[in-house]
Design a protein around this motif. Structure first.
Motif, PDB file in Angstrom:
ATOM      1  N   THR A  80     -22.269 -25.663  -8.435  1.00 58.55           N
ATOM      2  CA  THR A  80     -22.880 -25.008  -7.225  1.00 58.55           C
ATOM      3  C   THR A  80     -22.786 -26.008  -6.053  1.00 58.55           C
ATOM      4  N   VAL A  81     -22.542 -25.156  -4.999  1.00 59.30           N
ATOM      5  CA  VAL A  81     -22.226 -25.669  -3.618  1.00 59.30           C
ATOM      6  C   VAL A  81     -23.543 -25.425  -2.741  1.00 59.30           C
ATOM      7  N   VAL A  82     -24.155 -26.633  -2.204  1.00 60.47           N
ATOM      8  CA  VAL A  82     -25.553 -26.334  -1.734  1.00 60.47           C
ATOM      9  C   VAL A  82     -25.214 -26.872  -0.107  1.00 60.47           C
ATOM     10  N   VAL A  83     -25.676 -26.035   0.651  1.00 63.74           N
ATOM     11  CA  VAL A  83     -25.542 -26.450   2.251  1.00 63.74           C
ATOM     12  C   VAL A  83     -26.914 -26.075   2.960  1.00 63.74           C
ATOM     13  N   PRO A  84     -27.654 -27.113   3.351  1.00 65.94           N
ATOM     14  CA  PRO A  84     -28.726 -27.125   3.992  1.00 65.94           C
ATOM     15  C   PRO A  84     -28.343 -26.836   5.413  1.00 65.94           C
ATOM     16  N   THR A  85     -28.962 -26.086   6.085  1.00 72.37           N
ATOM     17  CA  THR A  85     -28.852 -25.693   7.847  1.00 72.37           C
ATOM     18  C   THR A  85     -30.090 -25.570   8.598  1.00 72.37           C
ATOM     19  N   LEU A  86     -29.705 -25.739   9.842  1.00 72.06           N
ATOM     20  CA  LEU A  86     -30.635 -25.476  10.854  1.00 72.06           C
ATOM     21  C   LEU A  86     -30.228 -24.237  11.483  1.00 72.06           C
ATOM     22  N   GLY A  87     -29.353 -23.612  11.285  1.00 72.81           N
ATOM     23  CA  GLY A  87     -28.599 -22.423  11.778  1.00 72.81           C
ATOM     24  C   GLY A  87     -27.725 -22.849  12.803  1.00 72.81           C
ATOM     25  N   ARG A  88     -26.858 -24.161  12.988  1.00 69.51           N
ATOM     26  CA  ARG A  88     -26.208 -24.441  13.816  1.00 69.51           C
ATOM     27  C   ARG A  88     -24.861 -23.875  13.889  1.00 69.51           C
ATOM     28  N   PRO A  89     -24.216 -23.510  15.030  1.00 70.64           N
ATOM     29  CA  PRO A  89     -22.874 -22.683  15.014  1.00 70.64           C
ATOM     30  C   PRO A  89     -21.805 -23.245  14.177  1.00 70.64           C
ATOM     31  N   SER A  90     -22.034 -24.472  13.727  1.00 69.68           N
ATOM     32  CA  SER A  90     -20.895 -25.128  12.860  1.00 69.68           C
ATOM     33  C   SER A  90     -20.858 -24.458  11.511  1.00 69.68           C
TER      34      SER A  90
ATOM     35  N   ALA B 197     -14.203 -21.984   6.244  1.00 64.85           N
ATOM     36  CA  ALA B 197     -13.387 -22.824   5.452  1.00 64.85           C
ATOM     37  C   ALA B 197     -13.525 -22.886   4.013  1.00 64.85           C
ATOM     38  N   LEU B 198     -14.743 -22.682   3.616  1.00 62.74           N
ATOM     39  CA  LEU B 198     -15.058 -22.822   2.083  1.00 62.74           C
ATOM     40  C   LEU B 198     -14.750 -21.160   1.596  1.00 62.74           C
ATOM     41  N   ALA B 199     -14.466 -20.125   2.324  1.00 63.73           N
ATOM     42  CA  ALA B 199     -14.600 -18.868   1.525  1.00 63.73           C
ATOM     43  C   ALA B 199     -13.276 -18.536   0.446  1.00 63.73           C
ATOM     44  N   ALA B 200     -12.441 -18.942   0.640  1.00 62.95           N
ATOM     45  CA  ALA B 200     -11.169 -18.808   0.033  1.00 62.95           C
ATOM     46  C   ALA B 200     -11.339 -19.593  -1.559  1.00 62.95           C
ATOM     47  N   GLY B 201     -11.735 -20.873  -1.407  1.00 62.81           N
ATOM     48  CA  GLY B 201     -11.753 -21.501  -2.335  1.00 62.81           C
ATOM     49  C   GLY B 201     -13.174 -21.369  -3.399  1.00 62.81           C
ATOM     50  N   VAL B 202     -14.229 -20.918  -2.636  1.00 62.28           N
ATOM     51  CA  VAL B 202     -15.408 -20.392  -3.322  1.00 62.28           C
ATOM     52  C   VAL B 202     -14.964 -18.861  -4.338  1.00 62.28           C
ATOM     53  N   ALA B 203     -14.373 -18.371  -3.633  1.00 58.33           N
ATOM     54  CA  ALA B 203     -13.872 -17.162  -4.617  1.00 58.33           C
ATOM     55  C   ALA B 203     -12.855 -17.374  -5.577  1.00 58.33           C
ATOM     56  N   GLU B 204     -11.970 -18.287  -5.177  1.00 53.83           N
ATOM     57  CA  GLU B 204     -10.829 -18.821  -6.239  1.00 53.83           C
ATOM     58  C   GLU B 204     -11.481 -19.329  -7.561  1.00 53.83           C
ATOM     59  N   HIS B 205     -12.339 -20.204  -7.143  1.00 51.63           N
ATOM     60  CA  HIS B 205     -13.013 -21.022  -8.429  1.00 51.63           C
ATOM     61  C   HIS B 205     -14.436 -20.438  -8.801  1.00 51.63           C
ATOM     62  N   ASP B 206     -14.663 -19.499  -8.449  1.00 51.01           N
ATOM     63  CA  ASP B 206     -15.924 -18.856  -8.447  1.00 51.01           C
ATOM     64  C   ASP B 206     -17.103 -19.695  -8.459  1.00 51.01           C
ATOM     65  N   LEU B 207     -17.277 -20.605  -7.331  1.00 49.40           N
ATOM     66  CA  LEU B 207     -18.247 -21.461  -7.107  1.00 49.40           C
ATOM     67  C   LEU B 207     -19.366 -20.576  -6.703  1.00 49.40           C
ATOM     68  N   GLU B 208     -20.801 -21.199  -7.099  1.00 45.12           N
ATOM     69  CA  GLU B 208     -21.841 -20.564  -6.544  1.00 45.12           C
ATOM     70  C   GLU B 208     -22.202 -21.414  -5.277  1.00 45.12           C
ATOM     71  N   LEU B 209     -22.503 -20.470  -4.309  1.00 45.77           N
ATOM     72  CA  LEU B 209     -22.813 -21.064  -2.888  1.00 45.77           C
ATOM     73  C   LEU B 209     -24.107 -20.599  -2.412  1.00 45.77           C
ATOM     74  N   LEU B 210     -24.889 -21.705  -2.378  1.00 44.52           N
ATOM     75  CA  LEU B 210     -26.456 -21.545  -1.792  1.00 44.52           C
ATOM     76  C   LEU B 210     -26.562 -22.346  -0.484  1.00 44.52           C
ATOM     77  N   VAL B 211     -26.994 -21.451   0.411  1.00 41.33           N
ATOM     78  CA  VAL B 211     -27.235 -21.950   1.802  1.00 41.33           C
ATOM     79  C   VAL B 211     -28.774 -21.821   2.070  1.00 41.33           C
ATOM     80  N   VAL B 212     -29.395 -23.320   2.409  1.00 49.69           N
ATOM     81  CA  VAL B 212     -30.810 -23.181   2.428  1.00 49.69           C
ATOM     82  C   VAL B 212     -31.161 -23.270   3.812  1.00 49.69           C
ATOM     83  N   ASP B 213     -31.687 -22.376   4.056  1.00 48.86           N
ATOM     84  CA  ASP B 213     -32.074 -22.089   5.873  1.00 48.86           C
ATOM     85  C   ASP B 213     -33.188 -22.987   5.891  1.00 48.86           C
ATOM     86  N   ASP B 214     -33.279 -24.216   6.869  1.00 50.30           N
ATOM     87  CA  ASP B 214     -34.772 -24.948   6.905  1.00 50.30           C
ATOM     88  C   ASP B 214     -35.411 -24.658   8.054  1.00 50.30           C
ATOM     89  N   ARG B 215     -35.174 -23.325   8.665  1.00 47.81           N
ATOM     90  CA  ARG B 215     -35.957 -23.037   9.762  1.00 47.81           C
ATOM     91  C   ARG B 215     -36.761 -21.826   9.474  1.00 47.81           C
TER      92      ARG B 215
END
Length: 313
Positions: free
Chosen positions: A4-14, A21-39
């Motif tokens: 599982t890949v966890v990305v906390p964020t404040l909604g920055r453009p980055s 950049a993650l999209a292809a690898g997440v799909a290829e390896h069937d990674l679980e992607l969790l974005v934690v919006d901390d706002r």
């Protein structure tokens, strides 16, 4: 390998750059992607398949805890929302974790900070570049979920992106796990900041007071944190306050001596920051002003933290 890949964020453009950049690898390896919006407010709209969780708006430690506790897999890889993974990041992540023995509780990635080629880096650029040498920083750090469960995850009393990762790494090792470095790579660009960023970051001194309360005078060695300037900041602050008090009490000799000590300490600090930098007028002016402001601000924040945590553990 289930990750599982966890990305906390404040909604920055980055965040959009990271997810692209993650999209292809997440799909290829069937990674679980969790974005934690901390706002507070509406969750971000994402262009990749990811689950968006709502953070408690109490800082990155608390947001990461929300992420790993919701994770479905045995390994949890944390990424900050301002890094850019290499195109083969997911491939190398899977290899890093597959190579980890059963005693390994965490695997850190390699972090690069690009600096200008045509001039010396500014103070803020050098501070950011220091992340590349940091131990167990969660800009790119993967932990076994079992290791996180054993030690309770991140300490949410550390509300800033400052020391919370080093403190967790210490507790994971204290539970008997080892940590190692992997081969996956991310780039951490130097984000634009205001003139006063070096003053604003002094708030982290309050967190240092908590760590000293928890781990004693040797807390820096235990957590693998380099020595700081706090004793010198305290001495400069005391000298400045003494000079002001002596002047108010009409004791000119003491005021002059204390003022000289304050000026010498401030000049030494400013010179240490100016020498490795570009030395242009803007940078020199910024260093002179902030070098006078930082010692009392750092001291005040540390005392504030000491007072808050003086009777707690």
């Amino acid at each position: 390998m289930t990750v599982t890949v966890v990305v906390p964020t404040l909604g920055r453009p980055s965040l959009d750059v990271l997810l692209a950049a993650l999209a292809a690898g997440v799909a290829e390896h069937d990674l679980e992607l969790l974005v934690v919006d901390d706002r507070p407010g509406n969750p971000p709209a994402l262009d990749v398949e990811a689950k968006v969780l709502t953070g408690p708006a109490r800082g990155p430690a608390a947001a990461r805890n929300v992420g790993w506790r919701a994770a479905r897999h045995d390994w949890v890889a944390f990424l900050d929302d301002d890094v850019v993974p290499d195109p083969d990041w997911a491939d190398r992540l899977v290899l890093d974790l597959a190579a980890a023995g059963s005693e390994v509780g965490g695997v850190q990635g390699v972090l690069r900070v690009p600096l200008p080629d045509d001039r010396r880096p500014t103070d803020w650029e050098r501070v950011t570049a220091g992340l590349a040498d940091g131990a167990w920083i969660t800009a790119d750090m993967a932990y076994r979920r079992e290791a996180l469960e054993r030690c309770g995850g991140f300490d949410e009393r550390l509300p800033r992106a400052f020391r919370e990762d080093a403190e967790l790494a210490y507790r994971v090792r204290r539970e008997g796990w080892t940590l190692q470095r992997g081969n996956r790579r991310v780039t951490h660009p130097v984000r634009p900041e205001s003139t006063w960023v070096s003053v604003r970051t002094q708030r982290g001194n309050a967190d240092d007071a908590l760590l000293r309360r928890l781990y004693g005078p040797e807390w820096r060695e235990l957590l693998e944190i380099p020595p700081g300037r706090r004793p010198r900041h305290l001495a400069v602050t005391v000298a400045g306050l003494t000079a002001l008090a002596a002047a108010a009490a009409r004791r000119p000799r003491l005021a002059a001596l204390a003022g000289l000590a304050w000026a010498a300490g401030t000049a030494e600090f400013a010179a240490a920051r100016i020498a490795p930098g570009p030395r242009d007028a803007r940078e020199v002016g910024t260093m002179l002003v902030t070098s006078a402001v930082i010692p009392p601000v750092a001291t005040l924040h540390y005392l504030r933290g000491w007072w808050r945590w003086r009777a707690r553990g």
